[in-house]
Design an enzyme around this catalytic site. Structure first.
Site, PDB file in Angstrom:
ATOM      1  N   VAL A  61       3.218  -9.424  -7.012  1.00  0.00           N
ATOM      2  CA  VAL A  61       3.399 -10.757  -7.586  1.00  0.00           C
ATOM      3  C   VAL A  61       3.285 -10.610  -9.097  1.00  0.00           C
ATOM      4  O   VAL A  61       2.397  -9.918  -9.597  1.00  0.00           O
ATOM      5  CB  VAL A  61       2.362 -11.772  -7.052  1.00  0.00           C
ATOM      6  CG1 VAL A  61       2.741 -12.236  -5.660  1.00  0.00           C
ATOM      7  CG2 VAL A  61       0.949 -11.205  -7.028  1.00  0.00           C
ATOM      8  N   HIS A 100      22.133   4.730  -0.380  1.00  0.00           N
ATOM      9  CA  HIS A 100      22.647   6.078  -0.145  1.00  0.00           C
ATOM     10  C   HIS A 100      22.390   6.560   1.280  1.00  0.00           C
ATOM     11  O   HIS A 100      22.995   7.533   1.729  1.00  0.00           O
ATOM     12  CB  HIS A 100      22.026   7.068  -1.143  1.00  0.00           C
ATOM     13  CG  HIS A 100      20.538   7.197  -1.044  1.00  0.00           C
ATOM     14  ND1 HIS A 100      19.682   6.196  -1.421  1.00  0.00           N
ATOM     15  CD2 HIS A 100      19.762   8.209  -0.589  1.00  0.00           C
ATOM     16  CE1 HIS A 100      18.429   6.595  -1.230  1.00  0.00           C
ATOM     17  NE2 HIS A 100      18.453   7.814  -0.725  1.00  0.00           N
ATOM     18  N   GLY A 141       6.813   2.043 -20.875  1.00  0.00           N
ATOM     19  CA  GLY A 141       5.696   2.842 -21.341  1.00  0.00           C
ATOM     20  C   GLY A 141       4.412   2.579 -20.593  1.00  0.00           C
ATOM     21  O   GLY A 141       3.321   2.751 -21.137  1.00  0.00           O
ATOM     22  N   HIS A 186       3.512  -3.210   1.212  1.00  0.00           N
ATOM     23  CA  HIS A 186       3.673  -3.368  -0.232  1.00  0.00           C
ATOM     24  C   HIS A 186       3.650  -4.852  -0.578  1.00  0.00           C
ATOM     25  O   HIS A 186       4.234  -5.674   0.131  1.00  0.00           O
ATOM     26  CB  HIS A 186       5.012  -2.763  -0.668  1.00  0.00           C
ATOM     27  CG  HIS A 186       5.509  -3.262  -1.995  1.00  0.00           C
ATOM     28  ND1 HIS A 186       6.531  -4.184  -2.111  1.00  0.00           N
ATOM     29  CD2 HIS A 186       5.106  -2.976  -3.255  1.00  0.00           C
ATOM     30  CE1 HIS A 186       6.744  -4.436  -3.392  1.00  0.00           C
ATOM     31  NE2 HIS A 186       5.899  -3.720  -4.107  1.00  0.00           N
TER      32      HIS A 186
END
Length: 298
Positions: A107, A173, A256, A104
């Site tokens: 920038v 978690h 959005g 991954h």
């Protein structure tokens, strides 16, 4: 401050990385321009069912709007209500071969404006590696390249950004890291625009040197159902992090952004098991004991 230069760099980076990845895979990325009704848009470039990559995305976005989403103001509430402009390149590659790690990169640049007040801007980004089977040679190469990307700006940058990455890409978690880390930074606005921009460019420019040698070393290794099954299980951790903890995913959804582009980071095949543990002494167990740990690789 010249945001046009930032936009031009990000667009060029996207093109350069896609060109190299297409040479590696032998299949072309699908390119899709999109517009955002609130302002801005982007170019999503995705490969699925390639020769090397089961799924990969190299996405560019440039969006703006009247108010920052909650994910951007949670740590900086004083920016609430400001208009914003954000641009960035985000990359996730999920190869078929379980011996090739997922990678991954992101920038980005963001500016928040308010009439009668000085604009607030910052850069952010980084890259991290998520192997399914650990190789010390690969881990050292990746972390050395990350260190090289920051070396000319001061010896403390890599130490701080590696630690930041280890802390950020962590599944609280599960009490475990997502992968073996890399570098991560956010809210970078000091000492000045040019320095911050140059640091961000250097990180982006080191993506291909960090990943391609690892990919070429591992892409032709033999594997079977056992390795694919473990890869699918570990991919579940990737999904959990992106949907529960990742600020970039939240920013995209809350602002959005285009959902298909945001969720291209998710792997296409994933498995979950109840309370599973690898066999002691196995290659799968070594991922946990020797690689999913806090360690100075270089």
């Amino acid at each position: 401050m010249n945001t046009i230069q930032v936009k031009e760099y990000l667009s060029t980076l996207q093109d350069k990385i896609i060109e190299q990845l297409e040479r590696v895979d032998g299949k072309c990325f699908k390119r899709e321009k999109w517009d955002r009704s609130e302002g801005g848009g982007g170019l999503s470039c995705v490969i699925e069912q390639g020769n090397v990559f089961e799924r990969g995305g190299v996405n560019y976005s440039h969006v703006f709007g009247p108010g920052l989403p909650a994910s951007a103001t949670a740590a900086r509430p004083e920016l609430s209500g400001r208009s914003f402009e954000a641009m960035g390149v985000s990359i996730v590659l999920h190869p078929y071969n379980p011996y090739v790690p997922t990678i991954h990169l992101n920038v980005r640049f963001l500016e928040a404006r308010k009439e009668g007040a000085e604009s607030v801007w910052w850069f952010g980004g980084g890259m991290d590696l998520t192997p399914y089977y650990g190789f010390e040679e690969d881990a050292k190469h990746f972390h050395q390249t990350c260190k090289d990307s920051l070396q000319s700006y001061g010896s403390d940058y890599h130490k701080r950004y590696k630690k930041w990455c280890d802390k950020y890409f962590y599944l609280k978690h599960r009490n475990e890291p997502r992968g073996i880390g890399g570098i991560f930074f956010d809210d970078l606005s000091q000492p000045d625009f040019d320095t911050c921009f140059n640091i961000t460019k250097s990180v982006g420019d080191h993506f291909l040197p960090a990943y391609i040698p690892i990919l070429e070393r591992r892409r032709n290794m033999s594997y079977g159902e056992r390795e694919l099954d473990f890869q699918a299980y570990r991919r579940g951790r990737y999904v959990e992090f992106n949907l529960v903890w990742d600020r970039g995913t939240l920013f995209g959804l809350q602002s959005g952004g285009r959902t298909e582009s945001i969720l291209m980071s998710l792997p296409p095949t994933v498995k979950w098991r109840y309370d599973w543990e690898p066999e002691q002494g196995s290659a799968e167990s070594e991922l946990y004991t020797d690689f999913l740990i806090s360690k100075d690789w270089v």
